[in-house]
Scaffold this active site. Structure first.
Site, short mmCIF file in Angstrom:
data_model
loop_
_atom_site.label_atom_id
_atom_site.label_comp_id
_atom_site.label_asym_id
_atom_site.label_seq_id
_atom_site.Cartn_x
_atom_site.Cartn_y
_atom_site.Cartn_z
N GLY A 177 0.79 -1.23 0.00
CA GLY A 177 0.00 0.00 0.00
C GLY A 177 0.82 1.28 0.00
O GLY A 177 0.33 2.33 0.41
N ASN A 179 1.66 3.05 -2.53
CA ASN A 179 1.00 4.02 -3.41
C ASN A 179 -0.24 4.61 -2.74
O ASN A 179 -0.51 5.80 -2.87
CB ASN A 179 0.62 3.37 -4.74
CG ASN A 179 1.78 3.36 -5.70
OD1 ASN A 179 2.13 4.38 -6.28
ND2 ASN A 179 2.43 2.20 -5.84
N MET A 258 -4.19 -7.18 -7.24
CA MET A 258 -3.74 -8.30 -8.07
C MET A 258 -4.89 -9.15 -8.63
O MET A 258 -4.73 -10.36 -8.82
CB MET A 258 -2.77 -9.18 -7.25
CG MET A 258 -1.58 -8.43 -6.70
SD MET A 258 -0.65 -7.56 -7.99
CE MET A 258 0.26 -8.93 -8.68
N ASN A 275 -5.43 2.24 -13.11
CA ASN A 275 -4.47 1.28 -12.54
C ASN A 275 -3.07 1.82 -12.73
O ASN A 275 -2.83 2.60 -13.64
CB ASN A 275 -4.61 -0.06 -13.26
CG ASN A 275 -3.67 -1.12 -12.69
OD1 ASN A 275 -3.47 -1.18 -11.46
ND2 ASN A 275 -3.08 -1.93 -13.53
N HIS A 277 0.79 0.39 -13.28
CA HIS A 277 1.49 -0.86 -13.61
C HIS A 277 2.98 -0.58 -13.75
O HIS A 277 3.37 0.36 -14.45
CB HIS A 277 0.92 -1.43 -14.93
CG HIS A 277 1.62 -2.66 -15.35
ND1 HIS A 277 1.38 -3.89 -14.76
CD2 HIS A 277 2.61 -2.87 -16.25
CE1 HIS A 277 2.18 -4.79 -15.31
NE2 HIS A 277 2.93 -4.20 -16.21
#
Ligand code: GRF
Length: 357
Positions: A177, A179, A258, A275, A277
């Site tokens: 976590g 981010n 995920m 999202n 990535h």
């Protein structure tokens, strides 16, 4: 308080046994029943007509808050129970503290279990469905009354004032976590003009849930259920969609989540799920992105923020940040470099994106 109000599970079990001995069929339903409206009343009447007595299990105040967010319930559990007990269709009311009604179902052991029409026998929570099947309880889905809901009542009452609210974000993650923390920090400093309504994780005990707790943000651990390939079950997907709706979320932010999201959630949040990535998409979608970039002797890699569609890391690219791959870099050092870029980029891009959507 009316004698229809059952305070303990033992009392519920005794009552149920008396009913059973008298050859009466007990119907069970559960919910928050916070602001009673005609939809509730008709639903309860229909449920009652399926058997000889209806028991309504209501969420405790704490579990309503957890499910529906701060400011709810409007009425406390005692008041909600009192109002329900006054209805002709309702024979007994029990209050349960857990997020799910399983323990109450187990003590009441009703003959029939009913749910509102946004459920199907297939998207009930796994744990609940397993219990109902084990106890041989009949499951009936009743149609909801269109246009009548607690949410629409509250929206009508809020009128124009709801337009002044900041956009609401939900963060979904499966891991540490970091981010999520950077997004929370940006909200706290005022760099990101939004509210974080809820943080959800499919991993019980994930770091991201600990962050939510420390920061006083409502959180939810979603039971992902078990399916081939680790896909979210219909029940898990529904739980996510329901919570996003009840928290009136404007933008869903995936941060190390995920699992793959799919319909009907994608259409409900079209262009409103982002999202992040850890690669320069379209290169290296999926897992192990750092090692793959090193093995391919790339000179740089980075991170991509993209809109989520039904593919694996395929949606429209919103922003990218690059880092160089230097001699001596390994997957761990690259991850560290990329994360430090992400922590600046993600909050900033979310802010810009919210202005557009
Ligand atoms: C990030 O590197 C992100 O790019 C990827 O998963 C990682 C999540 O890390 N999708 P954290 O949980 O935010 O620390």
């Amino acid at each position: 308080m009316s004698e229809s109000f059952i305070t303990s599970r033992d009392q519920a079990a005794i009552w149920r046994n008396e009913m059973d001995a008298a050859g009466k069929r007990v119907v069970f339903t559960n919910g928050c029943f916070d602001l009673l409206h005609a939809g509730h009343v008709r639903y309860l009447k229909e449920a009652r007509a399926l058997g000889d007595a209806l028991v309504v299990a209501i969420n405790s105040d704490e579990s309503v808050r957890e499910l529906k967010g701060e400011g709810r319930p409007v009425h406390n559990a005692e008041d909600r129970a009192e109002i329900l007990c006054a209805l002709e269709a309702v024979d007994k009311v029990v209050v349960y503290g857990e997020k799910r009604a399983t323990a109450s179902i187990e003590s009441v052991r009703p003959h029939i279990y009913t749910k509102g029409g946004d459920y199907t026998a297939d998207n009930l929570i796994d744990e609940e469905k397993a219990l109902l099947d084990r106890l041989g309880i009949d499951i009936r889905i009743l149609s909801l009354v269109p246009g009548r809901s607690t949410r629409s009542t509250l929206e009508k009452m809020a009128g124009d004032s709801s337009r002044d609210e900041k956009p609401k974000i939900a963060i979904l993650g499966s891991g540490t976590g970091s981010n999520a923390q950077s997004i929370i920090d940006a909200v706290k400093t005022g760099d990101l003009d939004a509210d974080i309504a809820v943080i959800m994780s499919d991993v019980a005990g994930a770091g991201i849930l600990g962050i939510a707790e420390r920061e006083g943000i409502p959180s939810l651990d979603i039971d992902p259920g078990t399916t081939k390939g680790g896909h979210l079950t219909d029940a898990a997907l529904k739980e996510i969609a329901d919570r996003l709706k009840s928290y009136r979320v404007d933008l869903v932010v995936l941060a190390g989540f995920m699992r793959i999201l799919r319909e009907p959630l994608l259409s409900r949040f079209e262009n409103r799920i982002l999202n992040i990535h850890p690669s320069l998409l379209p290169k290296y979608p999926g897992l192990n992105t750092f090692q793959r970039a090193i093995d391919a002797e790339e000179s740089e890699t980075g991170t991509t923020i993209h809109v989520v569609d039904s593919g694996l890391d395929t949606g429209e690219i919103v922003a990218q940040g690059k880092v160089s791959i230097d001699a001596g870099d390994n997957a761990a050092s690259l991850q560290e470099k990329v994360k430090s870029v992400e922590h600046k980029l993600y909050p900033q891009v979310i802010g810009e994106y919210l202005q557009k959507c």
